[in-house]
Design an enzyme around this catalytic site. Structure first.
Site, PDB file in Angstrom:
ATOM      1  N   GLU A   1       0.810  -1.226   0.000  1.00 10.07           N
ATOM      2  CA  GLU A   1       0.000   0.000   0.000  1.00 10.07           C
ATOM      3  C   GLU A   1       0.841   1.273   0.000  1.00 10.07           C
ATOM      4  OE1 GLU A   1      -0.538  -2.596   1.984  1.00 10.07           O
ATOM      5  OE2 GLU A   1      -2.662  -3.172   1.861  1.00 10.07           O
TER       6      GLU A   1
ATOM      7  N   PHE B   1     -11.312  -6.728  14.090  1.00 13.37           N
ATOM      8  CA  PHE B   1     -10.252  -7.226  13.228  1.00 13.37           C
ATOM      9  C   PHE B   1      -9.939  -6.202  12.141  1.00 13.37           C
ATOM     10  CE2 PHE B   1      -8.989  -9.620   9.361  1.00 13.37           C
ATOM     11  CZ  PHE B   1      -7.742 -10.031   9.817  1.00 13.37           C
ATOM     12  N   GLN B   2      -8.669  -5.911  11.967  1.00 13.63           N
ATOM     13  CA  GLN B   2      -8.183  -4.929  10.985  1.00 13.63           C
ATOM     14  C   GLN B   2      -8.800  -3.548  11.179  1.00 13.63           C
ATOM     15  OE1 GLN B   2      -8.223  -6.699   6.978  1.00 13.63           O
ATOM     16  NE2 GLN B   2      -6.156  -7.443   7.396  1.00 13.63           N
TER      17      GLN B   2
ATOM     18  N   LYS C   1     -17.364  -0.384   6.072  1.00 21.52           N
ATOM     19  CA  LYS C   1     -17.881  -1.391   5.150  1.00 21.52           C
ATOM     20  C   LYS C   1     -19.390  -1.264   4.961  1.00 21.52           C
ATOM     21  CE  LYS C   1     -17.834  -6.223   3.990  1.00 21.52           C
ATOM     22  NZ  LYS C   1     -16.978  -7.383   3.847  1.00 21.52           N
TER      23      LYS C   1
ATOM     24  N   MET D   1      24.522   8.737   1.861  1.00 25.29           N
ATOM     25  CA  MET D   1      24.466  10.053   2.490  1.00 25.29           C
ATOM     26  C   MET D   1      24.798   9.955   3.977  1.00 25.29           C
ATOM     27  SD  MET D   1      24.191  13.212   1.926  1.00 25.29           S
ATOM     28  CE  MET D   1      23.186  13.871   0.592  1.00 25.29           C
TER      29      MET D   1
END
Lengths: 157, 161, 562
Positions: free
Chosen positions: C49, C111-112, C161, C475
């Protein structure tokens, strides 16, 4: 630059997380909040918030500029009210004993407090005044035994 | 579920970021904060936050549990109207039209408001009371010419027996 | 007719002109992906993602349109946070749609579930959680409007949802309302007049341009302005391409790794006109010494940027395009002429600085990374879209590729996100399928989002990755060399993996150059090979980026590396 007390007045959308966004601006940028009060207005969709902060004028401008960027903030103004216009309210619970009872009653009388509740061992007082007046009031009653207190922060018109 | 007004009184460390954390809890759970007061206590290191919210009865439990988990929150109490004193102060600015003057004066008297400022055509009133009283006053005076209102949030103290 | 929230989302996006989404499916966005399946939307399935957020960002930077991505709740949402913060720091308009657990479960640690609006509050311009399907269409419209208006930035929309499953009527919403939020685009004429007066009086003026010129699509107006006033121009990292890098008036980039002449000009100028830059600490160095003898004019659409770090003499709150258009008009009306003899000494001084310390490097036995960039510039005729990662690769690209067009340099300036460049290059290539898009990478950064090679191969997105492979986190190693007596603590990453084999494992083409004499041929071959290509260029391991200003030092105090 001179560090002074400034009042910022906001009109915001009355939404669950709007206060978190405002408080977030202060914490993320390290601005301080002395006191804050918020309440609904005649329009149920908007809330008025007053924030008192300490800072120099450039900091206060920065704060205002950051607050203006929030989508749910409808207006931001820096209140240049005279000190006389500012009012604050306090509720105080003061201990009552045989020893201090007379002094408490005298103070209530002199400082023009209103007794909301009076029980045998304590009383709850209500008072309004300028911030300084309430400061004096708190000091006076503190020496007599404040058990609890709640202040509203200042409002003004 | 019936919704009603809840008053939460909290003691918190007077530190930057605390209000942000506290208000984040309300935002996350989706509760509107209706009124809010934050001010120092007699101890400058501790502030009291008093806030009200209109919500169902799960509100206090849910919110209080989350608030108690915050490191800078010292105490969370819900104050019930029956066992506490709650007050808010309102400043009301009213334009005084000649024909309404008498009615305005009557109202001031009736509600026991203090007059903080008065000129020929404008006055500022200070009213202290419970929310219900404040709202009655505002509704009564609205048609008489309210120009501006400033309300403190609600503050409250418990009444012990 | 009532339709599903998921369909409303796509209809509303389509009505806003969105046709491309970068995303990754999951449990709570199944309904939305089901609608995508039935629709004509171009959906690019990434492999992580974070890649989706960066790709949307790269798409936005290259095209000037709002980039859109769609991910699931919980880890899907949190994985976008780096991408969102990257876009926030550089003011890039993206809208991130995240799925959320159904509204009755909110706050229950389902959940999630993640409080993504809480998490992203400090790194989005604004965010929303949509609790009612009736609010969805309007929220989509407002999100896109907020993302692109005023000072642009990322907006997140969290969709539970049950909201994407609920049914309601779809109506195209009216114009978005953000009453107090409409930005000021029109500059104050009195201030512009004052600006012109200051420009006329200046003996040693410098213009500094930033990302605001590119975001405000004001590059053409800037060129006209400079043509008329003949003032040398320095551009910040975000302002690269706003003004032609090949123009004799260009001073290149200022600041920590800026050119000697840009930093000297900023230090000694008597008038600094900042157009759409925010006085970042990497640009100003020690604040007390920065342009300390100059009057400063600051044009910025964000009032909060003005007087934030540097106190200015003339603030102008406006978008760059309106301000420059108006200035150009006024210059024409006033028959403005360059006070040539007044400026002569300044022009000569700048030429001397340019001669004294041009950007340079020494050839050696190994391939020099600066030379790689110059060769890519030559081979692409300066006409490619260049994305960079973060670190030495980024600075060399900024120094040695001459950008003549806006929207062609994509780099994480504010946040400094390693792993940004490759997915951003994918996003840019989706916006411009026929352009050459090159990601200039280091061997450290490229590994942070290397999984997107699968995306590039599956969709045949022909991004060319050029890895300046020095076996170090270069760097950081350079700072250890300078400030920590060469104690290379955990910066040696040992030229692992074998990037040629890795490219092949993904089904891409991998090429390698290890000697100076083969470098150009390999680059030429790589750039001309269709499809995604990795060019693994083994460069001098301990090469440094110079000039360099130590953090906290004035920018006139430069280590030229010689």
């Amino acid at each position: 630059m001179e560090v002074k007390r400034h009042t910022i007045k906001l009109v915001v959308n009355n939404k669950p997380d709007v206060l978190a966004r405002i408080a977030g601006v202060f914490s993320a940028r390290g601005f301080n909040i002395e006191s804050i009060s918020a309440n609904v207005t005649m329009d149920p969709n908007v809330t008025k918030i007053r924030i008192v902060t300490m800072g120099d004028t450039s900091t206060v401008t920065k704060i205002q500029n950051q607050l203006k960027k929030l989508v749910d903030v409808l207006s931001v103004s820096h209140v240049r009210e005279s000190k006389q216009g500012q009012r604050e309210m306090i509720l105080m619970q003061v201990k009552l004993t045989d020893k201090n009872r007379n002094d408490v009653m005298k103070a209530i009388d002199e400082l023009q407090c209103k007794i909301v509740t009076r029980k045998s061992d304590y009383c709850i007082l209500e008072a309004t005044g300028s911030e300084e007046e309430l400061e004096i009031l708190v000091q006076r009653f503190d020496s007599l035994g404040i058990e609890d207190l709640s202040r509203s922060g200042v409002v003004a018109l | 579920m019936a919704e009603e007004e809840h008053i939460i009184s909290m003691l918190v460390n007077n530190k930057p970021g605390v209000l942000s954390r506290v208000s984040g809890v309300f935002g996350r759970l989706g509760y509107n904060i209706k009124s809010l007061c934050v001010a120092e206590t007699t101890n400058p290191e501790i502030s009291r936050i008093t806030l009200t919210s209109i919500a169902n009865s799960h509100f206090t439990e849910k919110v209080a549990k989350q608030l108690n988990k915050l490191v800078d929150v010292i105490d969370v109490t819900e104050l019930k109207p029956a066992t506490s004193v709650e007050r808010e102060m309102t400043l009301i600015g009213i334009r005084i039209d000649k024909e309404k003057r008498a009615e305005i004066m009557r109202a001031i008297d009736m509600f026991g408001c203090n007059v903080r400022y008065m000129s020929d055509n404008y006055c500022i009133l200070e009213c202290v009371g419970e929310t219900e009283k404040t709202e009655t006053i505002i509704n009564y005076l609205k048609p008489l010419g309210i120009e501006e209102i400033a309300r403190t949030g609600i503050i409250a103290l418990p009444q012990k027996n | 007719m009532k339709i599903k929230g998921a369909e409303i989302l796509l209809r509303a996006l389509s009505d806003e002109g969105v046709d491309t989404i970068f995303g990754y499916p999951g449990g709570v966005v199944l309904d939305i992906f089901d609608e995508i399946y039935k629709s004509k939307f171009k959906h690019i399935l990434v492999r992580h993602e974070q890649g989706a957020a960066h790709a949307a960002d790269g798409y936005a930077r290259a095209s000037g349109k709002v980039g859109v991505c769609l991910v699931t709740s919980g880890p899907g949402a949190t994985n976008t946070v780096t991408g969102i913060a990257t876009a926030y720091m550089d003011s890039i308009p993206i809208v991130v749609f995240t799925g959320q657990v159904a509204t009755p479960l909110l706050g229950s640690d389902a959940f999630q579930e993640a409080d993504i609006t809480g998490i992203t509050r400090p790194c989005t311009k604004h965010n929303f959680i949509v609790r009612k399907v009736e609010d969805l269409a309007r929220t989509v419209k407002e999100a896109l409007y907020i993302a692109r208006s005023g000072r642009p930035g990322p907006v997140l929309v969290d969709i539970p949802k049950d909201v994407s499953q609920a049914m309601t009527e779809y109506h195209e919403s009216g114009p978005p309302k953000a009453p107090a939020h409409d930005p000021i685009y029109v500059p104050d004429v009195t201030a512009l007049n004052e600006a012109l007066r200051m420009i006329k009086q200046a003996k040693k003026p410098v213009v500094m341009v930033g990302g605001g010129v590119i975001l405000g699509k004001a590059s053409q107006e800037l060129r006209e302005f400079i043509e008329k006033v003949q003032i040398p121009v320095t551009h910040t990292l975000m302002g690269i391409g706003a003004f032609p890098g090949t123009d004799p008036l260009s001073l290149g980039m200022p600041g920590m790794h800026g050119t000697y002449y840009a930093n000297m000009a900023l230090t000694q100028c008597d008038l600094l006109i900042n157009i759409g830059a925010r006085f970042d600490d990497r640009v100003t160095g020690k604040l007390d010494e920065f342009a300390k003898n100059a009057k400063i004019i600051h044009i910025d659409i964000d009032a909060a940027s003005i007087n934030k770090n540097v106190i200015v003499d003339l603030p102008i709150v406006s978008d760059c395009k309106s301000a420059l258009q108006q200035l150009n008009k006024m210059l024409l009306q006033n028959h403005f002429t360059i006070p040539e003899k007044d400026r002569k000494a300044w022009t000569q001084q700048i030429d001397e600085w340019k001669e004294y310390a041009p950007l340079s490097y020494c050839a050696g036995e190994k391939i020099k990374p600066q030379c790689v960039i110059e060769t890519i510039y030559k081979l692409t005729k300066g006409d490619a879209i260049i994305a960079t990662e973060v670190g030495q690769n980024q600075m060399w690209a900024a120094q040695f590729y001459k950008f003549n067009h806006p929207n062609t340099f994509l780099s994480s300036g504010g946040l400094g996100t390693m792993g940004y460049g490759f997915p951003a290059a994918i996003g840019a290539q989706i916006a411009f399928p026929d352009k050459t898009v090159v990601d200039i990478a280091g061997d450290g950064s490229i590994q942070m989002n290397i999984q997107e090679l699968a995306t590039a191969v599956v969709y045949n997105i022909p991004v060319k990755i050029c890895i300046l492979n020095n076996g170090f986190l270069g760097m950081v190693r350079q700072w250890q060399e300078i400030f920590y007596e060469r104690r290379y603590s955990h910066t040696n990453i040992s030229q692992i993996p074998d990037f040629v084999k890795l490219a092949e494992a993904y089904g891409a083409v991998g090429l390698r150059a290890t000697k100076p004499e083969e470098m150009e041929a390999i680059l030429e071959k790589g750039l001309n090979t269709p499809g995604p290509v990795i060019m693994d260029i083994h460069v001098e391991p301990e090469e440094g980026v110079y000039p360099m200003v130590r953090p906290g030092s004035p920018i006139s105090d430069m280590d030229l590396g010689r």
